[in-house]
Design an enzyme around this catalytic site. Structure first.
Site, PDB file in Angstrom:
ATOM      1  N   ASP A 117      -0.317  11.576   4.929  1.00  0.00           N
ATOM      2  CA  ASP A 117      -1.126  10.162   4.982  1.00  0.00           C
ATOM      3  C   ASP A 117      -2.233   9.833   6.021  1.00  0.00           C
ATOM      4  OD1 ASP A 117       1.597  10.219   4.248  1.00  0.00           O
ATOM      5  OD2 ASP A 117       1.903   8.019   4.308  1.00  0.00           O
ATOM      6  N   GLU A 255       4.848  12.491  -6.974  1.00  0.00           N
ATOM      7  CA  GLU A 255       6.333  13.168  -6.274  1.00  0.00           C
ATOM      8  C   GLU A 255       7.117  12.577  -7.699  1.00  0.00           C
ATOM      9  OE1 GLU A 255       6.812  10.904  -3.352  1.00  0.00           O
ATOM     10  OE2 GLU A 255       5.835  12.428  -1.585  1.00  0.00           O
ATOM     11  N   LYS A 376       4.562   8.924 -11.097  1.00  0.00           N
ATOM     12  CA  LYS A 376       4.544   7.519  -9.156  1.00  0.00           C
ATOM     13  C   LYS A 376       2.690   7.316  -8.565  1.00  0.00           C
ATOM     14  CE  LYS A 376       7.257   8.002  -5.247  1.00  0.00           C
ATOM     15  NZ  LYS A 376       7.737   8.995  -4.318  1.00  0.00           N
TER      16      LYS A 376
HETATM   17  O1  IFM Z   1       2.871  10.846   2.266  1.00  0.00           O
HETATM   18  C1  IFM Z   1       3.564  10.207   1.082  1.00  0.00           C
HETATM   19  C2  IFM Z   1       3.817  10.102  -0.434  1.00  0.00           C
HETATM   20  O2  IFM Z   1       2.523  10.652  -0.794  1.00  0.00           O
HETATM   21  C3  IFM Z   1       4.589   9.693  -0.262  1.00  0.00           C
HETATM   22  N1  IFM Z   1       5.959   9.027  -0.118  1.00  0.00           N
HETATM   23  C4  IFM Z   1       5.841   8.679   0.759  1.00  0.00           C
HETATM   24  C5  IFM Z   1       5.313   9.826   2.062  1.00  0.00           C
HETATM   25  C6  IFM Z   1       4.676   9.142   2.898  1.00  0.00           C
HETATM   26  O3  IFM Z   1       4.613   8.253   3.154  1.00  0.00           O
END
Ligand code: IFM
Length: 567
Positions: A117, A255, A376
């Protein structure tokens, strides 16, 4: 003395020290000394306000919307985002060896782990207080040895940073996760998101573009970049039949897809985003030989034992990495994506309303998103978020793949229809990639991204912590996307494209030591620079580079219509 029925004010002052603080003797002693010398509350409050005033000045941002209420609401949320980001990281923790957790310091979600992130967070800091990015990159540097261990344990060379990182930088991703809809515990393959390594490389490169901080590059950045490049060079395998390199068994940012349907093994082959980011990292690592002072380049390559043959392999990968395509110019999210079934979006929306967590819905039905063309979050489209069309053109050309004018809108259109935005990062990326093609939709998606935390858009996730990527990403949309800021070849390019309802945008940025105020009204960009004796700043507008001296004020008139609005 206290008197009956008369109010009494009690002041309690705390000083917090830990044994990890620098320049201390013993934490308890330092805390005692500090509280003894602390001034009364009004003075503490005055200095507190002073620091916040200074921070707000650094992060100044203003806009005018055709609707005053909308303007007020938008600015309020953007400033709330800046506030929370500065609560999570600021000049106050530069010296503390702390990362930026995906959910801030605000809640228990992800247990404070650091993910990719950062990729969405650093751009905002790069152009405001780059010292903060530097500290967060040094945090990664301190965990380089752990990344080297992880690469070795997985049979690779170089450094393989973990998908989820915390204290000592080891992999912290869970191996099982719970689907609350079904009550089942499921295998978790998310640690296969090796693209985290490219994100770190990208962050190093962007920080360097914004600051030209040669000392950082020479002593921290280059070593990480070379080791990450080495990892990509080693995980890529040459497929003779195809005459191309491949990266197998990984996950992209989306994901929902963590394995092939019916496969027991996690991971997918040739995730286009990962393959292209690997190539881009290798290109940057090769460029280091002309960026670093010769002595430092020689020192590093000798220390790391990087031989000419390894550099030649990197060059070869940059020319022959495989990228899957289908339906003409659609970049396949991964090899085999084309064979997946189309998903019944309308049917599921009718049945479930909110389909953001489609993975949970499908698993509870005994199905899996791995079977469908359903994402997603942005995956292929990340490429258009991170790179300009010029950069992508160069990347694809060297690989011998076509990259035409229609490639971007066609891919945006294709994947947008097939994405549920189950991650708050997704709307940031989609608003960005729509900004030049569909300004109205871009604004709507931007407004949705703004809701992520104020409205707890995912229904219950905000109480577990803010979403730093979405918070910084929305600020950065205003800062870099609406202004069209791009740092390329030592030039700061501006190519504004305001969303339909905005009349005016004002902000302040820092670039390679220059302080600039930008005001964009209609088709005029006004640039003013703070006085000083720096060399003039190369500023690119509309294909032309202008040298802007410190202490000047200049207007640039953009051609109205297509030229101004389009990339
Ligand atoms: O890094 C992100 C991912 O891209 C999506 N699921 C949550 C993670 C943490 O924010």
């Amino acid at each position: 003395s206290m008197q009956q029925n008369r109010p009494v004010t009690v002041e309690k002052t705390l000083a917090v020290y830990t044994s990890r603080d620098h320049a201390i003797y013993e934490p308890g002693l330092e805390a005692q000394r500090r509280t003894a010398e602390t001034p009364p509350y009004p003075e503490l409050y005055r200095t507190h306000r002073l620091v916040w005033d200074q921070l707000w000045r650094r992060f100044a941002l203003d806009l005018t919307h055709v609707d005053r209420d909308e303007e007020h609401r938008t600015l309020r949320i953007l400033r709330l985002h800046i506030f929370h980001l500065l609560q999570t990281t600021s000049m106050a923790n530069i010296d503390m060896d702390v990362g930026i957790p995906a959910r801030g310091l605000h809640g228990e979600a992800y247990r404070g782990h650091v993910f990719w992130d950062e990729l969405f967070v650093f751009p905002m800091f790069n152009l405001r207080v780059p010292e903060i990015t530097r500290a967060l990159l040094v945090y990664r540097y301190r965990r380089l040895d752990e990344a080297r261990r992880a690469a070795k344990a997985d049979g690779h060379l170089g450094a393989m940073y973990p998908w989820q990182s915390s204290s000592n930088g080891r992999e912290e991703s869970q191996s099982l996760h719970l689907n609350p809809n079904s009550g089942r515990w499921l295998q978790d393959n998310s640690h296969l998101q090796r693209h985290i390594n490219a994100a770190i490389a990208y962050n190093i490169w962007q920080y360097f573009q914004a600051t030209l901080d040669e000392e950082f590059m020479a002593y921290y950045g280059a070593e990480m970049l070379l080791e990450i490049a080495r990892f990509w060079g080693s995980i890529a395998v040459f497929e003779k039949a195809r005459d191309r390199y491949e990266i197998r068994g990984v996950m992209g940012p989306d994901e929902y897809h963590d394995a092939y349907p019916e496969s027991e093994r996690g991971g997918l082959n040739n995730n286009a985003y990962t393959n292209l980011m690997a190539v881009w990292t290798l290109r940057c690592a090769l460029e280091l030989s002309s960026i670093l002072p010769l002595q430092r380049w020689e020192e590093l390559t000798t220390q790391l034992d990087i031989q000419r043959s390894e550099l030649e392999r990197w060059q070869d990968i940059c020319r022959r990495m495989f990228v899957p395509f289908h339906d003409g110019n659609i970049i396949s999210q991964f090899e085999g994506y084309d064979a997946l079934e189309e998903f019944d979006w309308d049917g599921y929306r009718r049945r479930y309303g909110d389909v953001r967590r489609l993975d949970r819905i499908l698993e509870a039905e005994g199905d899996s998103p791995n079977r469908y063309k359903a994402s997603k979050q942005a995956d292929v489209l990340m490429l258009f978020y991170l790179f300009s069309s010029e950069q992508l053109h160069a990347l694809f050309s060297e690989l011998g793949y076509p990259f035409e004018y229609e490639t971007i809108p066609d891919n945006v259109d294709y994947y947008l229809k097939r994405t549920s935005h189950g991650s708050t990062l997704s709307q940031v990326v989609h608003s960005w990639v729509l900004a030049r093609g569909d300004r109205e939709q871009a604004w709507d998606v931007f407004c949705e991204a703004l809701q992520s935390d104020v409205e707890d858009a995912q229904g219950g996730t905000t109480e577990e912590g803010i979403h730093v990527g979405a918070m910084a990403g929305t600020v950065d949309l205003v800062q870099r996307c609406f202004t069209g800021i791009e740092m390329r070849d030592g030039v700061l390019w501006l190519n504004p494209c305001l969303p339909k309802p905005l009349n005016c945008l004002q902000l302040q940025i820092q670039y390679r030591g220059h302080q600039l105020k930008l005001e964009i009204v209609d088709n005029i960009i006004q640039v003013s620079t703070a006085p000083g004796d720096r060399a003039p700043l190369p500023l690119g507008v509309h294909g032309k580079v202008h040298l802007i001296s410190p202490g000047s004020l200049q207007d640039f008139r953009m051609a109205k219509g297509a030229d101004f609005r389009e990339a």
